[in-house]
Design an enzyme around this catalytic site. Structure first.
Site, short mmCIF file in Angstrom:
data_model
loop_
_atom_site.label_atom_id
_atom_site.label_comp_id
_atom_site.label_asym_id
_atom_site.label_seq_id
_atom_site.Cartn_x
_atom_site.Cartn_y
_atom_site.Cartn_z
N HIS A 6 -7.62 19.18 40.54
CA HIS A 6 -9.01 19.65 40.67
C HIS A 6 -10.05 18.56 40.47
CE1 HIS A 6 -6.76 23.33 39.63
NE2 HIS A 6 -7.63 23.92 40.44
N GLU A 80 -6.80 19.00 32.64
CA GLU A 80 -6.56 17.83 33.49
C GLU A 80 -7.04 16.54 32.81
OE1 GLU A 80 -7.52 18.59 37.62
OE2 GLU A 80 -6.20 20.34 37.67
N ARG A 168 -28.80 40.84 28.10
CA ARG A 168 -30.06 40.64 28.82
C ARG A 168 -30.35 41.89 29.64
NH1 ARG A 168 -29.19 34.95 28.73
NH2 ARG A 168 -31.19 33.93 28.41
N ARG A 223 -34.46 34.10 22.05
CA ARG A 223 -34.22 35.47 22.50
C ARG A 223 -34.86 36.51 21.58
NH1 ARG A 223 -30.04 36.77 25.44
NH2 ARG A 223 -31.13 38.75 25.34
N1 URA Z 1 -27.37 29.35 28.59
C1 URA Z 1 -26.93 30.55 28.19
O1 URA Z 1 -25.74 30.86 28.32
N2 URA Z 1 -27.82 31.43 27.68
C2 URA Z 1 -29.13 31.14 27.56
O2 URA Z 1 -29.92 31.99 27.11
C3 URA Z 1 -29.59 29.87 27.98
C4 URA Z 1 -28.68 28.98 28.49
#
Ligand code: URA
Length: 257
Positions: A6, A80, A168, A223
């Site tokens: 790969h 790898e 999300r 978040r």
């Molecule tokens: N990468 C992720 O997986 N989540 C995020 O909120 C930002 C970058």
């Protein structure tokens, strides 16, 4: 010499390199390979998500290679690269902070990871921990100090999905399956610092193979305040995590001379 399937690389091309820096994004590889104190970086190969460069820290060769997004492609990279003689693997990437005190642009150095992904379960049972190697953690802390970047050290949650697994609601359906509803608050209560998508796979595979690994990610969103990633915080998170990993790997290699 035949190249490995790969990665399209062979051992001779690595010139005895034992260390790799692993960003997810192929576009970050060249930038990292050309960041001081690394010099004389050059492209080795490009295949699918795997772009590899060789660079040097004062004559010591270091590979920089992208892994793509998520555990399956990172798992192939780890297998790898190990077969090509790499012994230390350091991931650099971006993440979403889930603790209110972590600001976008700051970096998170992973001490251990929640295995909310599948690839690592093909290598070790779920009871097996995803932990970073202490020498890599220490070097990344030194790297952040050297780069004058604000850093946090702690537990990362690695999810196989960017949307539902990271709870999300700004997705196509806006639906998060019951399994993940409230999961961010639970991880927050359990003092998990951030979400990303590769650390747990890397740390589990490397520990299981007797290799050293670590991970540093720049927070590009908090978040507790937002789901969307803004362009300027993305830039700050990328820049600070790259400075930290470059200085951290330089510290690790110099300490071993
Ligand atoms: N990468 C992720 O997986 N989540 C995020 O909120 C930002 C970058």
């Amino acid at each position: 010499m035949q190249t490995i399937y790969h990665l399209n690389l062979n051992a001779a091309q690595l010139e005895g390199a034992k260390t790799v820096i692993l960003p997810g994004d192929p576009a970050r590889v060249e930038k990292i390979a050309q960041t001081a104190p690394f010099t004389n970086g050059r492209l080795l190969a490009q295949k699918r998500e795997y772009t590899s460069w060789l660079t040097y820290l004062e004559n010591t060769p270091v590979v920089v290679m992208s892994t793509g997004i998520g555990g399956p492609s990172l798992g192939i990279a780890v297998e790898e690269l190990a077969m090509l003689g790499i012994k230390t693997m350091v991931r650099v990437g971006t993440c979403g902070a889930i603790q209110a005190h972590i600001h976008p642009g700051e970096v998170i150095i992973t001490s251990g990871a929640v295995r909310l992904e599948g690839t690592s379960t093909h290598y070790a049972p779920i009871e097996y921990p995803a932990v970073a190697h202490h020498e890599v953690v220490t070097s990344l802390i030194e790297g952040a100090k050297q780069a004058k970047v604000a850093y946090h050290v702690g537990i990362t949650c690695s999810s196989d999905s960017f949307y539902p697994g990271q709870e999300r609601y700004d997705s196509y359906t806006k639906y998060v399956p019951k399994r993940f509803q409230g999961s961010t608050e639970e991880w927050r209560q359990l003092h998990v610092l951030n979400y990303e998508m590769e650390a747990a796979t890397l740390l589990t595979l490397c520990s299981a193979m007797g290799l050293r690994a670590g991970c540093v990610c720049g927070a590009v969103v908090n978040r507790t305040r937002s789901e969307a990633v803004a362009a300027e915080t993305l830039l700050a998170g990328e820049k600070n995590s790259v400075q930290t990993v470059v200085q951290g790997v330089a510290h690790l290699l110099r300490a071993e001379r």
